[in-house]
Design a protein around this motif. Structure first.
Motif, short mmCIF file in Angstrom:
data_model
loop_
_atom_site.label_atom_id
_atom_site.label_comp_id
_atom_site.label_asym_id
_atom_site.label_seq_id
_atom_site.Cartn_x
_atom_site.Cartn_y
_atom_site.Cartn_z
N GLN A 159 192.93 112.38 67.17
CA GLN A 159 194.04 112.58 66.23
C GLN A 159 193.51 112.47 64.81
O GLN A 159 192.44 111.93 64.56
CB GLN A 159 195.14 111.53 66.46
N ASN A 160 194.30 112.97 63.85
CA ASN A 160 193.89 112.93 62.45
C ASN A 160 194.41 111.71 61.69
O ASN A 160 193.93 111.41 60.60
CB ASN A 160 194.36 114.20 61.74
N ASP A 161 195.41 111.00 62.25
CA ASP A 161 196.01 109.87 61.54
C ASP A 161 195.01 108.72 61.38
O ASP A 161 194.32 108.35 62.33
CB ASP A 161 197.25 109.37 62.27
N ALA A 162 194.96 108.18 60.19
CA ALA A 162 194.08 107.05 59.91
C ALA A 162 194.61 106.26 58.73
O ALA A 162 195.43 106.73 57.96
CB ALA A 162 192.66 107.54 59.61
N THR A 163 194.14 105.02 58.62
CA THR A 163 194.52 104.15 57.51
C THR A 163 193.27 103.77 56.73
O THR A 163 192.30 103.28 57.31
CB THR A 163 195.20 102.88 58.04
N PRO A 164 193.26 103.98 55.41
CA PRO A 164 192.11 103.59 54.59
C PRO A 164 192.12 102.09 54.32
O PRO A 164 192.97 101.59 53.60
CB PRO A 164 192.29 104.41 53.31
N LEU A 165 191.16 101.38 54.89
CA LEU A 165 191.07 99.93 54.70
C LEU A 165 190.19 99.53 53.52
O LEU A 165 190.37 98.45 52.96
CB LEU A 165 190.52 99.27 55.98
N MET A 182 179.19 96.82 40.53
CA MET A 182 180.44 96.73 41.28
C MET A 182 180.85 98.11 41.74
O MET A 182 180.75 99.09 41.00
CB MET A 182 181.55 96.13 40.40
N GLN A 183 181.33 98.21 42.99
CA GLN A 183 181.70 99.49 43.54
C GLN A 183 183.13 99.84 43.18
O GLN A 183 183.99 98.98 43.07
CB GLN A 183 181.53 99.49 45.06
N ASN A 184 183.39 101.13 43.06
CA ASN A 184 184.70 101.63 42.68
C ASN A 184 185.66 101.51 43.85
O ASN A 184 185.36 101.91 44.95
CB ASN A 184 184.53 103.11 42.28
N ASP A 185 186.85 100.95 43.62
CA ASP A 185 187.81 100.80 44.72
C ASP A 185 188.79 101.95 44.78
O ASP A 185 189.69 101.95 45.61
CB ASP A 185 188.56 99.46 44.63
N SER A 186 188.64 102.95 43.93
CA SER A 186 189.55 104.08 43.97
C SER A 186 188.90 105.22 44.73
O SER A 186 187.95 105.82 44.25
CB SER A 186 189.91 104.53 42.56
N LEU A 187 189.37 105.49 45.94
CA LEU A 187 188.80 106.54 46.75
C LEU A 187 189.70 107.75 46.69
O LEU A 187 190.92 107.63 46.72
CB LEU A 187 188.67 106.08 48.21
N PRO A 188 189.15 108.97 46.64
CA PRO A 188 189.99 110.15 46.59
C PRO A 188 190.75 110.32 47.89
O PRO A 188 190.29 109.88 48.95
CB PRO A 188 188.96 111.28 46.40
N PRO A 189 191.93 110.93 47.85
CA PRO A 189 192.69 111.13 49.08
C PRO A 189 191.93 112.02 50.04
O PRO A 189 191.22 112.93 49.63
CB PRO A 189 193.98 111.80 48.59
N ARG A 190 192.05 111.73 51.34
CA ARG A 190 191.37 112.51 52.37
C ARG A 190 192.40 113.02 53.35
O ARG A 190 193.37 112.35 53.67
CB ARG A 190 190.33 111.64 53.10
N SER A 191 192.17 114.20 53.86
CA SER A 191 193.13 114.85 54.75
C SER A 191 193.41 113.99 55.97
O SER A 191 192.50 113.47 56.60
CB SER A 191 192.56 116.20 55.21
N GLY A 192 194.69 113.83 56.29
CA GLY A 192 195.07 113.08 57.47
C GLY A 192 195.25 111.60 57.24
O GLY A 192 195.71 110.89 58.11
N LEU A 193 194.89 111.11 56.05
CA LEU A 193 195.00 109.69 55.80
C LEU A 193 196.40 109.32 55.36
O LEU A 193 197.07 110.07 54.65
CB LEU A 193 194.02 109.26 54.71
N LEU A 194 196.83 108.15 55.77
CA LEU A 194 198.09 107.60 55.33
C LEU A 194 197.83 106.54 54.28
O LEU A 194 196.90 105.75 54.41
CB LEU A 194 198.85 106.98 56.51
N ALA A 195 198.62 106.52 53.24
CA ALA A 195 198.43 105.50 52.22
C ALA A 195 198.71 104.12 52.78
O ALA A 195 198.15 103.13 52.35
CB ALA A 195 199.35 105.77 51.03
N GLY A 240 185.44 103.19 55.79
CA GLY A 240 186.48 102.19 56.01
C GLY A 240 187.81 102.75 56.47
O GLY A 240 188.83 102.08 56.34
N GLU A 241 187.83 103.94 57.02
CA GLU A 241 189.06 104.52 57.55
C GLU A 241 189.21 104.10 59.01
O GLU A 241 188.31 104.29 59.82
CB GLU A 241 189.02 106.04 57.43
N LEU A 242 190.36 103.55 59.33
CA LEU A 242 190.64 103.09 60.69
C LEU A 242 191.34 104.21 61.45
O LEU A 242 192.47 104.59 61.13
CB LEU A 242 191.53 101.83 60.64
N TYR A 243 190.66 104.73 62.47
CA TYR A 243 191.23 105.77 63.33
C TYR A 243 191.62 105.13 64.67
O TYR A 243 190.76 104.72 65.43
CB TYR A 243 190.21 106.88 63.58
#
Length: 357
Positions: A302-308, A1-14, A294-297
């Motif tokens: 631009q740097n804004d993205a949402t981690p899906l 099973m893959q880990n669902d906790s991804l480290p924060p990345r610059s520019g990402l919005l929670a 899985g980051e939606l840009y």
């Protein structure tokens, strides 16, 4: 099973901003639109940040690639694609890195091609793997190919790609033609002092081989340790240079992306220009990007993205959280970008290979 906790990345919005919620549509209610009323019908989906080339404008020479658990599984890529198609996306482009270095990529492509509502499944590749994969790609349901090719000179090609073998790519193009692909398009990044003296030769090659070509202004993505103002070559200058050799005629054709096309009298070849600097195409932008993580840009510039991906893994049996995140994220899509002011000071520090070509 893959880990669902991804480290924060610059520019990402929670999570997408609350002021974007007003454009959210219930499933099946209509086509996707961003906050500026633009119809979103085109998704560019990256399968991997890895590549078997190291192109100088795309990545650093010594790259550190993502660990496997941070990259979407093929099943997760399929699930996310199904969500986007269900929301009105009709064109899906598979990118990388180099998508064909992803193990079992054909498994995913076959299933993407079968998605109800999807009208176009296309793939962008550096061509290195096409000699092996062209026929299987056609059988899987891929309809069109874009192939990166920045030079027809073997030594120059190797210098640009750092690793690549031009003849391997040319054999791949021939294999794609033999497999039945039509309207194959070459993508050439224009770089002053590197390949700007080859633009006409590349067009002549395309005319001889029955290919299309798109010339792309270099984009300031990623910190390469040097600016791009010295290598920037505009579409206008390229057009003037090509018109000295070819009778180019403006065309209103579209391939569903940002390229603006010209025709050559007596030839089927289309010559396109993608001009993020000189002729900003943001007013008609119809696309969003999802990275291999899985980051939606909403916007490449631009740097804004949402981690899906965390939503997919946190809710393995429920697509609604990811669906709502997609809908809300469109409210973040900027009206436009300004790459020209960033030529020597890029604000987008991620490499193109990390976003998806």
């Amino acid at each position: 099973m893959q880990n669902d906790s991804l480290p924060p990345r610059s520019g990402l919005l929670a999570f997408p901003p609350d002021n974007a919620a007003a454009i959210a549509l219930p499933p099946g209610a209509g086509p996707l639109q961003d906050g500026h009323g633009r119809r979103i019908s085109y998704l560019r989906l990256s399968l991997t940040d890895r590549c078997d080339f190291r192109c100088t404008y795309c990545m650093a020479e010594d790259m550190t690639f993502l660990p496997r658990h941070q990259v979407m599984s093929l099943e997760e890529s399929l699930r996310l694609s199904r969500l986007f198609v269900g929301l009105g996306v009709t064109k899906l482009r598979i990118t990388g890195g180099e998508p064909l270095v992803r193990r079992d990529a054909l498994w995913l492509l076959e299933r993407l091609a079968a998605l109800e509502g999807l009208k176009e499944l296309v793939l962008t590749t550096n061509g290195s793997q096409l000699e092996r994969f062209a026929a299987p790609l056609a059988r899987a349901g891929v309809q069109r190919l874009n192939i990166s090719l920045d030079s027809l000179r073997p030594e120059r090609f190797r210098a640009i790609t750092r690793i690549g073998d031009l003849h391997q790519v040319l054999r791949g193009i021939a294999a794609a033609q033999a497999a039945g692909f039509r309207r194959i398009k070459l993508n050439t990044v224009m770089m002053r002092g590197t390949n700007d003296d080859e633009l006409a030769d590349l067009v002549a090659y395309c005319m001889a081989e029955g290919l299309d070509i798109a010339f792309i202004e270099e984009m300031p993505l990623g910190d390469l340790g040097h600016g791009r103002s010295g290598t920037y070559f505009s579409s206008d200058e390229a057009l003037l240079r090509l018109q000295e050799r070819f009778p180019l005629q403006a065309s209103d054709e579209s391939s569903g992306g940002p390229a603006r096309y010209w025709r050559i009298a007596g030839s089927e070849t289309r010559v396109g220009f993608i001009s993020p600097h000189s002729h900003n195409f943001c007013d008609t932008c119809n696309r969003v990007r999802v990275t291999a993580t899985g980051e939606l840009y909403p916007c490449l510039g631009q740097n804004d993205a949402t981690p899906l991906l965390p939503l997919l893994r946190r809710h393995p049996e429920d697509d609604e959280p990811a669906r709502q995140a997609i809908l809300r994220t469109l409210g973040m899509k900027a009206l436009g970008h300004d790459f020209t002011r960033q030529l020597d000071a890029p604000q987008v520090v991620r490499f193109m290979s990390a976003t998806g070509g």
